[in-house]
Write an enzyme that holds these catalytic residues in place. Structure first.
Site, PDB file in Angstrom:
ATOM      1  N   ASN A 113      49.605  28.813  47.550  1.00  0.00           N
ATOM      2  CA  ASN A 113      48.877  28.871  46.285  1.00  0.00           C
ATOM      3  C   ASN A 113      49.612  27.995  45.259  1.00  0.00           C
ATOM      4  OD1 ASN A 113      48.276  29.745  43.585  1.00  0.00           O
ATOM      5  ND2 ASN A 113      47.247  31.520  44.435  1.00  0.00           N
ATOM      6  N   HIS A 143      50.679  27.869  40.047  1.00  0.00           N
ATOM      7  CA  HIS A 143      51.740  27.856  39.041  1.00  0.00           C
ATOM      8  C   HIS A 143      52.404  26.501  38.865  1.00  0.00           C
ATOM      9  CE1 HIS A 143      50.736  31.824  38.113  1.00  0.00           C
ATOM     10  NE2 HIS A 143      50.884  32.206  39.372  1.00  0.00           N
ATOM     11  N   HIS A 185      43.242  29.324  42.244  1.00  0.00           N
ATOM     12  CA  HIS A 185      42.408  30.294  41.516  1.00  0.00           C
ATOM     13  C   HIS A 185      41.955  29.644  40.207  1.00  0.00           C
ATOM     14  CE1 HIS A 185      42.260  34.644  39.649  1.00  0.00           C
ATOM     15  NE2 HIS A 185      41.127  34.003  39.534  1.00  0.00           N
ATOM     16  N   ARG A 195      40.561  30.333  37.036  1.00  0.00           N
ATOM     17  CA  ARG A 195      40.296  31.513  36.201  1.00  0.00           C
ATOM     18  C   ARG A 195      39.309  31.168  35.104  1.00  0.00           C
ATOM     19  NH1 ARG A 195      44.430  35.802  36.920  1.00  0.00           N
ATOM     20  NH2 ARG A 195      43.387  36.778  35.188  1.00  0.00           N
ATOM     21  N   ARG A 226      43.661  29.163  32.593  1.00  0.00           N
ATOM     22  CA  ARG A 226      45.054  29.166  32.137  1.00  0.00           C
ATOM     23  C   ARG A 226      45.964  28.327  33.029  1.00  0.00           C
ATOM     24  NH1 ARG A 226      46.630  35.415  33.367  1.00  0.00           N
ATOM     25  NH2 ARG A 226      44.795  35.733  32.081  1.00  0.00           N
ATOM     26  N   GLU A 248      39.841  30.740  44.970  1.00  0.00           N
ATOM     27  CA  GLU A 248      39.789  32.109  44.435  1.00  0.00           C
ATOM     28  C   GLU A 248      39.003  32.112  43.145  1.00  0.00           C
ATOM     29  OE1 GLU A 248      43.603  33.739  43.757  1.00  0.00           O
ATOM     30  OE2 GLU A 248      44.198  33.615  45.836  1.00  0.00           O
ATOM     31  N   THR A 259      48.414  38.591  35.948  1.00  0.00           N
ATOM     32  CA  THR A 259      48.021  38.078  37.256  1.00  0.00           C
ATOM     33  C   THR A 259      46.954  39.034  37.793  1.00  0.00           C
ATOM     34  OG1 THR A 259      48.816  37.522  39.470  1.00  0.00           O
ATOM     35  CG2 THR A 259      49.951  39.336  38.364  1.00  0.00           C
ATOM     36  N   THR A 260      46.485  38.796  39.001  1.00  0.00           N
ATOM     37  CA  THR A 260      45.430  39.654  39.549  1.00  0.00           C
ATOM     38  C   THR A 260      46.056  40.995  39.909  1.00  0.00           C
ATOM     39  OG1 THR A 260      44.529  37.621  40.431  1.00  0.00           O
ATOM     40  CG2 THR A 260      43.508  39.654  41.184  1.00  0.00           C
ATOM     41  N   GLU A 318      41.123  40.196  52.144  1.00  0.00           N
ATOM     42  CA  GLU A 318      42.532  39.920  51.879  1.00  0.00           C
ATOM     43  C   GLU A 318      43.121  41.184  51.278  1.00  0.00           C
ATOM     44  OE1 GLU A 318      43.704  36.129  50.415  1.00  0.00           O
ATOM     45  OE2 GLU A 318      45.431  36.961  49.348  1.00  0.00           O
ATOM     46  N   HIS A 369      49.898  38.443  47.694  1.00  0.00           N
ATOM     47  CA  HIS A 369      50.214  38.769  46.302  1.00  0.00           C
ATOM     48  C   HIS A 369      51.633  39.300  46.179  1.00  0.00           C
ATOM     49  CE1 HIS A 369      49.895  39.654  42.080  1.00  0.00           C
ATOM     50  NE2 HIS A 369      48.768  38.967  42.087  1.00  0.00           N
TER      51      HIS A 369
HETATM   52  N1  PXP Z   1      46.049  36.203  47.111  1.00  0.00           N
HETATM   53  C1  PXP Z   1      45.238  36.404  46.044  1.00  0.00           C
HETATM   54  C2  PXP Z   1      43.856  36.879  46.295  1.00  0.00           C
HETATM   55  C3  PXP Z   1      45.688  36.150  44.723  1.00  0.00           C
HETATM   56  O1  PXP Z   1      44.879  36.367  43.683  1.00  0.00           O
HETATM   57  C4  PXP Z   1      46.984  35.626  44.560  1.00  0.00           C
HETATM   58  C5  PXP Z   1      47.472  35.290  43.182  1.00  0.00           C
HETATM   59  O2  PXP Z   1      46.672  34.332  42.625  1.00  0.00           O
HETATM   60  C6  PXP Z   1      47.774  35.412  45.691  1.00  0.00           C
HETATM   61  C7  PXP Z   1      47.282  35.724  46.958  1.00  0.00           C
HETATM   62  C8  PXP Z   1      49.137  34.832  45.600  1.00  0.00           C
HETATM   63  O3  PXP Z   1      49.984  35.692  44.911  1.00  0.00           O
HETATM   64  P1  PXP Z   1      51.420  35.193  44.482  1.00  0.00           P
HETATM   65  O4  PXP Z   1      51.231  34.027  43.565  1.00  0.00           O
HETATM   66  O5  PXP Z   1      52.002  36.394  43.797  1.00  0.00           O
HETATM   67  O6  PXP Z   1      52.143  34.806  45.732  1.00  0.00           O
END
Ligand code: PXP
Length: 247
Positions: free
Chosen positions: A10, A13, A46, A48, A52, A73, A103-104, A154, A197
């Site tokens: 992902n 960030h 993602h 959003r 952001r 996402e 965060t989610t 997931e 996550h």
């Molecule tokens: N899976 C999903 C569905 C998420 O929303 C996120 C965060 O955007 C992640 C995985 C990845 O989480 P992390 O950035 O904490 O590793």
């Protein structure tokens, strides 16, 4: 069942750091290309509602530049549905979204919103996207995700990771047990199981070892670790730990 556990990196960030200064760098598309070279099996981003981190232009750039599958996402909104239908990424992961959250924070309450979500995901699946639903490890959510016709769930590993980080080891182990059980249950219903996550080098092993889990999506920790190690070694170490747990 193939035993290869896919790693989706992902890159949200990278965009967070870019947006902190309103600059053009660091570029998440460049990070995605590097992740591809480093052995990622997919890229997750993602978009959003408040933009952001990832921007609409990033999604366009990723769709153009990537040979890896993109896991897009998004919240279950009309705006996001239209964007997904325009790009038809390999996968679409439906996540809950609240503006005020950092965060989610939790999984999607599919059980409460079943009818609307069934209608919402149908055109995405018809367009060829693999639809995944991000849920907590609860039987009623797994059952509801199955009923609405999702291909993938997931499992949210945030509660497990938080309990580990805060030293609440009994809760961590109980949550891990729930994740294991729900992975098995979802698999028995014919759903493909992903997880993610908050995963770190310390927490990834037991999740990677769950045999029904086919993909992990990991972002924040890898991007943070890349500051110290560089992105390629940070990903390689996560890959190594996943493989060791699987082996
Ligand atoms: N899976 C999903 C569905 C998420 O929303 C996120 C965060 O955007 C992640 C995985 C990845 O989480 P992390 O950035 O904490 O590793």
């Amino acid at each position: 069942m193939s035993d290869h556990l896919r790693l989706g990196v992902n890159i949200d960030h990278v965009a967070t750091v870019r947006n902190a200064r309103g600059s053009a760098y660091p570029d998440p598309v460049r990070a995605a290309k590097l992740a591809e070279e480093a052995g990622a099996d997919g890229i997750t981003a993602h978009l959003r509602e408040d933009r952001r981190h990832i921007s609409d232009a990033d999604i366009e750039g990723l769709m153009e530049a990537l040979s890896l599958p993109l896991n897009f996402e998004m919240a279950a909104t009309e705006e996001m549905q239209a964007i997904a239908l325009r790009h038809t990424p390999h996968a679409v992961c439906i996540v809950p979204e609240r503006r005020e959250e950092r965060t989610t924070e939790g999984g999607l309450d599919v059980a409460r919103d079943e009818n609307r979500l069934a209608h919402f995901i149908a055109p995405l699946a018809e367009a060829g996207c693999r639809v995944s639903i991000f849920i907590a490890a609860e039987p009623r959510q797994v059952e509801a995700a199955n009923r609405i016709g999702a291909a993938v769930i997931e499992l949210h590993t945030g509660a497990y990771c938080d309990a580990h980080a805060e030293g609440r080891f009994e809760e961590r182990d109980a949550e891990l047990e729930r994740l294991r059980e729900m992975a098995g249950f979802a698999h028995s219903l014919g759903l493909e199981v992903h997880a993610g996550h908050g995963l770190t080098y310390e927490t990834v092993g037991p999740i990677a070892a769950i045999p029904e889990v086919r993909e992990l999506n990991i972002g924040h920790f890898i991007i943070g670790e890349a500051i110290f190690l560089g992105l390629t070694p940070a990903i390689a170490e996560m890959r190594r730990l996943m493989d060791a747990a699987r082996g």
